[in-house]
Design a protein around this motif. Structure first.
Motif, mmCIF file in Angstrom:
data_model
loop_
_atom_site.group_PDB
_atom_site.id
_atom_site.type_symbol
_atom_site.label_atom_id
_atom_site.label_comp_id
_atom_site.label_asym_id
_atom_site.label_seq_id
_atom_site.Cartn_x
_atom_site.Cartn_y
_atom_site.Cartn_z
ATOM 1 N N TYR A 193 -9.515 -0.799 11.349
ATOM 2 C CA TYR A 193 -8.095 -0.666 11.631
ATOM 3 C C TYR A 193 -7.877 0.703 12.245
ATOM 4 N N GLY A 231 -13.925 -4.792 2.201
ATOM 5 C CA GLY A 231 -12.948 -5.407 1.318
ATOM 6 C C GLY A 231 -13.219 -5.095 -0.134
ATOM 7 N N GLY A 232 -12.165 -4.955 -0.917
ATOM 8 C CA GLY A 232 -12.293 -4.733 -2.344
ATOM 9 C C GLY A 232 -12.485 -6.044 -3.091
ATOM 10 N N PHE A 248 0.155 -5.146 9.399
ATOM 11 C CA PHE A 248 0.971 -4.199 8.644
ATOM 12 C C PHE A 248 2.329 -4.009 9.298
ATOM 13 N N GLN A 258 -1.235 -7.205 -4.477
ATOM 14 C CA GLN A 258 -1.370 -8.306 -3.549
ATOM 15 C C GLN A 258 -0.797 -9.567 -4.185
ATOM 16 N N PRO A 284 -0.996 0.791 9.873
ATOM 17 C CA PRO A 284 -2.314 0.484 10.439
ATOM 18 C C PRO A 284 -2.267 -0.774 11.298
ATOM 19 N N PRO A 296 -4.181 4.708 3.292
ATOM 20 C CA PRO A 296 -3.363 3.890 2.385
ATOM 21 C C PRO A 296 -4.134 3.484 1.130
ATOM 22 N N TYR A 311 -17.093 -8.326 4.394
ATOM 23 C CA TYR A 311 -16.779 -8.203 5.799
ATOM 24 C C TYR A 311 -16.533 -6.728 6.121
ATOM 25 N N HIS A 368 -14.294 -4.286 8.300
ATOM 26 C CA HIS A 368 -13.018 -4.286 9.011
ATOM 27 C C HIS A 368 -12.803 -2.940 9.679
ATOM 28 N N GLN A 370 -10.644 -7.359 -5.156
ATOM 29 C CA GLN A 370 -9.401 -8.102 -5.340
ATOM 30 C C GLN A 370 -8.854 -8.622 -4.019
ATOM 31 N N GLY A 371 -9.677 -8.629 -3.003
ATOM 32 C CA GLY A 371 -9.205 -9.080 -1.702
ATOM 33 C C GLY A 371 -8.376 -8.030 -0.992
ATOM 34 N N ASN A 372 -8.465 -6.785 -1.446
ATOM 35 C CA ASN A 372 -7.693 -5.722 -0.826
ATOM 36 C C ASN A 372 -8.554 -4.924 0.146
ATOM 37 N N LEU A 373 -7.914 -4.113 0.956
ATOM 38 C CA LEU A 373 -8.608 -3.213 1.869
ATOM 39 C C LEU A 373 -8.697 -1.837 1.215
ATOM 40 N N TYR A 425 -4.687 -3.795 13.035
ATOM 41 C CA TYR A 425 -5.985 -4.458 13.012
ATOM 42 C C TYR A 425 -6.687 -4.269 14.357
ATOM 43 N N GLY A 477 -4.932 -14.834 0.861
ATOM 44 C CA GLY A 477 -5.196 -13.628 0.085
ATOM 45 C C GLY A 477 -6.640 -13.176 0.118
ATOM 46 N N TYR A 528 0.839 -1.188 0.000
ATOM 47 C CA TYR A 528 0.000 0.000 0.000
ATOM 48 C C TYR A 528 0.879 1.244 0.000
ATOM 49 N N PHE A 580 -9.165 1.837 1.998
ATOM 50 C CA PHE A 580 -9.157 2.821 3.067
ATOM 51 C C PHE A 580 -9.774 4.128 2.599
ATOM 52 N N GLY A 581 -10.545 4.765 3.488
ATOM 53 C CA GLY A 581 -10.973 6.140 3.279
ATOM 54 C C GLY A 581 -10.062 7.043 4.089
ATOM 55 N N ASN A 620 -9.852 -11.179 2.195
ATOM 56 C CA ASN A 620 -9.977 -10.144 3.215
ATOM 57 C C ASN A 620 -10.832 -10.577 4.393
#
Lengths: 114, 109
Positions: free
Chosen positions: B36, B91-92, A105, A48, B44, A43, B32, B34, B94-97, B46, A97, A35, B99-100, A99
């Motif tokens: 952080y 979650g995105g 991190f 990934q 960050p 971030p 889900y 999450h 693509q399995g990503n987080l 968790y 992989g 990120y 963030f705002g 979420n």
């Protein structure tokens, strides 16, 4: 147990240069994500990797590339650095992989491009 | 990718409970939720995550609305060390987080 380790912690580069950032995940974690965090923002997802394969890519130019090694560590490479690449680069590891698992991190690499 | 909405900042007094709200009206059935937090000059950390039911752990509780369009992170007794930016994340694809900007929590002694 060691957490996610990133190196170096700080780096200063000149415009046009190339940089390699390194990340070692928590033992047993097979997924690594990268990120970018610009000052004052949350971030932003770059890449990934899971089991050494790219599983996701954010909206970043092709100057950004990454890879994951057999020991699950990872490198992020940025070519032809721009001033706008100055940011905190964060690595996160997870058991898989997806979420649905929590991500851990690292403390990040602070990159300054001058 | 679904997004979240959080207040920019909140204040709390030390040793009092803190309720951090988050709206996610476009959440899908499999997303889900999450949470952080990020302290200055750190990555960050968790806090908690959940899907439908309320969740508790040693750090916090997560209360999820029945329609899942909002959630609340509850810190039962705020300490000075809880001062941080708190991110509510879905979650995105693509399995990503994703963030705002998060909520900056200030804790007053």
């Amino acid at each position: 147990d060691a957490g996610v380790t990133q190196s170096p912690t700080h780096l200063i580069k000149t415009r046009g240069q190339q940089v390699t950032l390194r990340c070692s995940p928590i033992s047993g974690h097979k997924s690594v994500s990268w990120y970018q965090q610009v000052l004052g923002q949350g971030p932003q997802f770059i890449f990934q990797y899971y089991e050494k394969e790219e599983r996701g890519r954010g909206n970043f130019p092709d100057r950004f590339s990454a890879r994951q090694f057999p020991n699950y560590s990872s490198e992020l490479n940025v070519n032809a650095l721009l001033l706008g690449d100055s940011a905190l680069y964060l690595c996160a590891s997870s058991l898989a992989g997806l979420n649905i698992y929590g991500y851990t991190f690292g403390s990040g690499t602070r990159l300054t491009v001058v | 990718d679904a997004k979240t909405t959080q207040p920019n900042s909140m204040e709390s007094n030390e040793e009092e409970p803190v309720h951090l709200p988050c709206n996610h009206s476009t959440i899908s059935g499999t997303d889900y939720i999450h949470w952080y937090r990020q302290l200055p000059s750190q990555g960050p950390e968790y806090v908690i995550h959940g899907l439908t039911s309320n969740v508790n752990n040693r750090m916090a509780s997560l209360a999820i609305a029945e329609d899942r369009k909002s959630s609340t992170l509850i810190l039962h007794r705020a300490t000075l060390r809880d001062a941080a930016v708190y991110y509510c994340i879905l979650g995105g694809s693509q399995g990503n987080l994703i963030f705002g900007k998060g909520t900056k929590l200030s804790v007053k002694p």
